[in-house]
Design an enzyme around this catalytic site. Structure first.
Site, mmCIF file in Angstrom:
data_model
loop_
_atom_site.group_PDB
_atom_site.id
_atom_site.type_symbol
_atom_site.label_atom_id
_atom_site.label_comp_id
_atom_site.label_asym_id
_atom_site.label_seq_id
_atom_site.Cartn_x
_atom_site.Cartn_y
_atom_site.Cartn_z
ATOM 1 N N ASP A 60 1.193 0.823 -6.039
ATOM 2 C CA ASP A 60 2.178 1.163 -5.013
ATOM 3 C C ASP A 60 1.640 2.261 -4.104
ATOM 4 O O ASP A 60 1.645 3.435 -4.477
ATOM 5 C CB ASP A 60 3.487 1.606 -5.667
ATOM 6 C CG ASP A 60 4.511 2.060 -4.645
ATOM 7 O OD1 ASP A 60 4.518 1.499 -3.536
ATOM 8 O OD2 ASP A 60 5.294 2.984 -4.941
ATOM 9 N N ASP A 100 2.848 0.957 2.791
ATOM 10 C CA ASP A 100 3.597 0.854 1.539
ATOM 11 C C ASP A 100 3.513 -0.549 0.950
ATOM 12 O O ASP A 100 4.186 -1.472 1.410
ATOM 13 C CB ASP A 100 5.063 1.227 1.787
ATOM 14 C CG ASP A 100 5.872 1.309 0.511
ATOM 15 O OD1 ASP A 100 5.279 1.189 -0.577
ATOM 16 O OD2 ASP A 100 7.095 1.500 0.588
#
Length: 559
Positions: A412, A207
């Site tokens: 992201d 992430d």
């Protein structure tokens, strides 16, 4: 023996010589945006033609006849000299733009540069696949983005516990880690790390939108998902006190507690899920790509209370791997210890079940064939960039006039899908419907918000991708032959559902309260090597099949 003199009345002519000059100009240290320049030219030392013979009587040029300069012939010597100069230019360009040698021209001594290269190693991490859960993907489309700290009070005040008490009762290198996973049906990519003594494996969601790495923790655990490995169990000495600098960076000065015995945190994500815990410090074990082993004193979250999608995630992971540019993120901690350069990259496979990889450090950063755009400063530690405009094929998707006439974009890897500003999304859907009238919306298919049924059987993306166009994010004008365009091909935004429908993996950002920002998620990051260079504050990408990382050493193939 001296050479014989020239015949009477004849002067010896010097042989012309061809010379080349290459000039490399570097920008001043305080103005790196001016870039580097290369200038090259050639010249000869041919002597000028001799003057016409003087008049035999007065000593002035004869009035009769005009002497013409003979036409030069392209000799083998001139061709060879020109080829030599062109070769010098090519080598200079390579060293200017791709080689470590350029640092010597910037004031770094040769010994220091060599020492730095010798100390540089890489860590390569795997990305693992996940078992299909047979659930509608729309139920758990993770958006691990814009993590924010939550003030004390509410659930945190009710559930706060002394983890230390409970526990008492019970320079540079590069890491290369394999990555596995998929967008559909699981929605995540994850890797494996080893923590503790003896080292134990944990699967973590990769992430770039999260600061903190956290692992589900038996402190004891209040709410934890069923993961693939036993919960991490801290001991008293592993708990991080509030005075620790990383604790203060995570909490902020307003939450500092002088009398507390532990560093509490709570993070809420854009999909409304959250994680609560305390900071812990333990050994992380990494194997460098050159065979060396590193044991890092690593600070991470001991998460004992998860809410929302974090409890129902089908990924079977043990937590989240925080890869933002915050000081507490994994790459920043490794860089602060002098183990790696603060660079992270990932390559997600497009094929379901395919294997990708992630690296920490700079050994696998391409030296050519990669497109770069600047990371913009923002109120958080996310990877912000600026897109000048967005096009679907050749059609521009207009955006309302705003400051700078640009739209913010965030890379992201924690988001399953790509989210678009409301106006761009609506214009895109209208453009797709106009260009592909043979597809009819099927509201009964809940895989994603928008799914179309074709008037012919659909089993694979190859059956329909020719009816759709690429979505292009333009981050700047073309520089020479390199375009600053992030191209999302149809196979990188379309999903074939279990019903055989074509579903749009580009969603409206208003669903996650990001109605004015582009969020580039996993579905559009596939089949690309994406590099986050926190030292030079830039993001780069290049198309790749993600099957095998290549160490970027040596000369390009054409030299």
């Amino acid at each position: 023996m001296a050479p014989p003199p020239p015949p009477a009345g004849e002067q010896q002519q010097p042989q012309p010589q061809l010379h080349g000059v290459v000039i490399i100009t570097f920008p001043p240290s305080d103005q790196p945006s001016k870039g580097k320049t290369i200038t090259a030219f050639t010249y000869t030392d041919d002597a000028p033609p001799p003057p016409p013979p003087p008049d035999p009587v007065m000593g002035y040029p004869a009035a009769t006849g005009v002497r013409r300069r003979p036409r030069r012939v392209l000799s083998t010597r001139r061709v060879a000299a020109a080829a030599l100069v062109l070769g010098a230019i090519a080598v200079a360009a390579y060293y200017c733009f791709y080689s470590d040698v350029a640092v010597q021209f910037l004031g770094m001594e040769q010994e220091e540069a060599q020492k730095e290269r010798n100390e540089t190693r890489s860590f390569l991490l795997p990305l693992f696949p996940k078992a299909r859960q047979g659930r509608a993907l729309r139920e758990f489309g993770d958006v691990k983005l814009a993590a924010r700290k939550v003030d004390d009070g509410g659930r945190k005040a009710r559930n706060k516990m002394e983890v230390a008490k409970a526990a008492a009762a019970g320079t540079n290198s590069t890491a290369l880690l394999p990555i596995k996973g998929n967008v559909f049906p699981d929605g995540q990519y994850y890797t494996s790390i080893f923590v503790g003594n003896p080292p134990r494996p944990y699967f973590l969601d990769v992430d770039t939108g999260s600061d903190l790495t956290w692992i589900q923790c038996d402190a004891p655990c209040t709410n934890c998902a069923k993961g693939p490995h036993p919960l991490y169990k801290p001991t008293k000495e592993k708990i991080v006190p509030p005075r620790d600098l990383l604790c203060q960076e995570l909490q902020g000065n307003q939450n500092y507690c002088e009398t507390c015995k532990q560093c509490d945190y709570e993070i809420e994500y854009a999909d409304q899920s959250s994680s609560m815990g305390v900071l812990a410090r333990d050994d992380m074990h990494l194997i460098a790509t050159n065979g060396g082993r590193e044991k890092l004193d690593f600070v991470f979250g001991c998460a004992y209370d998860q809410q929302g999608q974090l409890l129902s995630s089908p990924a079977k992971t043990d937590g989240i791997l925080g890869l933002s540019n915050a000081a507490i993120s994994l790459p920043s901690q490794l860089a602060s210890h002098g183990i790696i350069s603060n660079i992270v990259g990932h390559c997600f496979p497009r094929e379901q079940g395919g294997k990708g990889y992630m690296f920490l450090g700079d050994d696998y950063v391409p030296r050519w064939g990669i497109t770069w755009t600047s990371i913009r400063s923002g109120p958080d530690n996310l990877y912000h960039t600026e897109a000048y405009h967005v096009t679907y094929g050749d059609q521009q998707l207009r955006v309302r006039e705003q400051a700078g006439n640009t739209v913010q974009a965030i890379f992201d890897s924690g988001s399953s899908y790509t989210y678009l500003p409301n106006e761009i999304y609506e214009n895109l859907v209208a453009a797709i419907k106009y260009a592909s009238p043979g597809f009819v919306q099927d509201s009964s298919d809940q895989t994603l918000p928008l799914c179309w049924k074709a008037d012919f059987p659909v089993r694979y993306l190859e059956d329909v991708k020719q009816f759709f166009k690429p979505l292009n994010l333009h981050f700047g004008k073309k520089w020479l032959f390199m375009s600053k365009t992030f191209t999302i091909s149809p196979e990188d935004y379309l999903i074939i559902s279990d019903k055989g429908n074509v579903c749009l993996g580009l969603l409206n950002g208003t669903e996650i309260n990001h109605g004015s920002t582009i969020i580039v998620g996993d579905v559009s990051l596939r089949a690309k090597l994406v590099v986050y260079d926190n030292q030079r504050r830039q993001i780069g990408w290049a198309n790749s099949d993600c099957t095998k990382p290549q160490s970027q050493k040596g000369f390009p193939f054409f030299l």
